[in-house]
Design a protein around this motif. Structure first.
Motif, short mmCIF file in Angstrom:
data_model
loop_
_atom_site.label_atom_id
_atom_site.label_comp_id
_atom_site.label_asym_id
_atom_site.label_seq_id
_atom_site.Cartn_x
_atom_site.Cartn_y
_atom_site.Cartn_z
N UNK A 1 29.65 44.95 43.55
CA UNK A 1 28.67 45.82 42.88
C UNK A 1 28.95 47.28 43.22
N UNK A 2 29.30 47.56 44.47
CA UNK A 2 29.62 48.93 44.89
C UNK A 2 30.84 49.45 44.11
N UNK A 3 31.85 48.61 43.97
CA UNK A 3 33.05 49.01 43.23
C UNK A 3 32.70 49.24 41.76
N UNK A 4 31.94 48.34 41.17
CA UNK A 4 31.54 48.51 39.76
C UNK A 4 30.78 49.81 39.55
N UNK A 5 29.88 50.10 40.47
CA UNK A 5 29.08 51.33 40.37
C UNK A 5 29.98 52.57 40.35
N UNK A 6 31.07 52.54 41.10
CA UNK A 6 31.93 53.71 41.20
C UNK A 6 33.11 53.71 40.23
N UNK A 7 33.43 52.57 39.64
CA UNK A 7 34.63 52.49 38.82
C UNK A 7 34.40 52.28 37.33
N UNK A 8 33.32 51.60 36.95
CA UNK A 8 33.15 51.22 35.54
C UNK A 8 33.22 52.42 34.61
N UNK A 9 32.44 53.44 34.87
CA UNK A 9 32.44 54.62 33.99
C UNK A 9 33.70 55.46 34.19
N UNK A 10 34.11 55.65 35.42
CA UNK A 10 35.25 56.51 35.72
C UNK A 10 36.53 56.03 35.04
N UNK A 11 36.78 54.74 35.06
CA UNK A 11 38.01 54.19 34.51
C UNK A 11 37.82 53.48 33.17
N UNK A 12 36.59 53.50 32.66
CA UNK A 12 36.32 52.84 31.39
C UNK A 12 36.43 51.33 31.45
N UNK A 13 36.14 50.78 32.63
CA UNK A 13 36.20 49.32 32.78
C UNK A 13 35.01 48.70 32.07
N UNK A 14 35.22 47.55 31.47
CA UNK A 14 34.16 46.87 30.74
C UNK A 14 33.92 45.51 31.33
N UNK A 15 32.67 45.14 31.39
CA UNK A 15 32.31 43.81 31.87
C UNK A 15 32.57 42.81 30.75
N UNK A 16 33.16 41.70 31.12
CA UNK A 16 33.40 40.63 30.16
C UNK A 16 32.81 39.35 30.72
N UNK A 17 32.57 38.41 29.83
CA UNK A 17 32.06 37.14 30.32
C UNK A 17 33.21 36.40 31.00
N UNK A 18 32.88 35.70 32.04
CA UNK A 18 33.89 34.96 32.81
C UNK A 18 34.34 33.75 32.00
N UNK A 19 35.63 33.71 31.72
CA UNK A 19 36.21 32.58 31.02
C UNK A 19 37.27 31.95 31.91
N UNK A 20 37.48 30.67 31.76
CA UNK A 20 38.53 30.03 32.56
C UNK A 20 39.88 30.65 32.25
N UNK A 21 40.68 30.85 33.26
CA UNK A 21 42.02 31.40 33.09
C UNK A 21 43.02 30.26 33.22
N UNK A 22 43.73 29.98 32.15
CA UNK A 22 44.68 28.88 32.16
C UNK A 22 45.77 29.10 33.21
N UNK A 23 46.15 30.35 33.41
CA UNK A 23 47.23 30.66 34.35
C UNK A 23 46.79 30.49 35.82
N UNK A 24 45.49 30.34 36.05
CA UNK A 24 45.00 30.04 37.40
C UNK A 24 44.70 28.54 37.56
N UNK A 25 44.96 27.79 36.49
CA UNK A 25 44.70 26.36 36.55
C UNK A 25 43.23 26.02 36.39
N UNK A 26 42.44 26.98 35.88
CA UNK A 26 41.00 26.75 35.71
C UNK A 26 40.76 26.02 34.39
N UNK A 27 39.89 25.05 34.43
CA UNK A 27 39.59 24.26 33.23
C UNK A 27 38.23 24.54 32.66
#
Length: 138
Positions: free
Chosen positions: A108-134
């Motif tokens: 949360x601390x990182x998000x507070x300081x980085x989201x606007x500064x770097x234009x980072x966007x929150x996305x919904x968490x989806x399984x990542x096939x490359x991490x073996x998540x199903x």
């Protein structure tokens, strides 16, 4: 390459070994929005203080540094708190570190300081096939 302490992360498919520590530090800063520092040894301290020096001297700006593990870091922090009185750092430099025991709090601390500064966007968490998540439990 460290003789005893270094092990390859079992979740990494491809790793890169660098011949010089300064190259590693440059790449860590260049491709980072923040640092999360977990308990570690001399190399961890070296990289953390390098980042703090770059922030302190204005080479990188608004770069959050989060230390995980209040118990582990308390001795070092006590020493750092003596530095302003000795005139080796400014008292404002004490605010460059954020210490917590909670990963969620650190994120949360990182998000507070980085989201606007770097234009980072929150996305919904989806399984990542490359991490073996199903999928994730609802």
């Amino acid at each position: 390459v460290l003789p005893f302490e270094q092990n390859e992360n079992p979740y990494v498919h491809r790793s890169v070994t660098m011949n010089y520590f300064f190259v590693r530090k440059v790449l860590l800063v260049k491709y980072s929005y923040a640092f999360v520092v977990c308990p570690g040894g001399f190399g961890t301290m070296d990289e953390m203080f390098e980042a703090l020096t770059l922030i302190q001297t204005g080479k990188i700006k608004n770069f959050p540094v989060v230390l995980i593990g209040t118990e582990y870091w308390k001795g070092l922090l006590k020493f750092i708190e003596t530095m302003p009185a000795a005139g080796t750092i400014d008292s404002q430099d004490l605010g460059l570190l954020y210490i917590t025991d909670s990963v969620e709090d650190g994120a949360a601390y990182i998000s507070k300081h980085c989201d606007n500064q770097y234009g980072l966007k929150k996305t919904s968490k989806r399984p990542a096939w490359w991490l073996g998540e199903r999928g994730f439990a609802s």
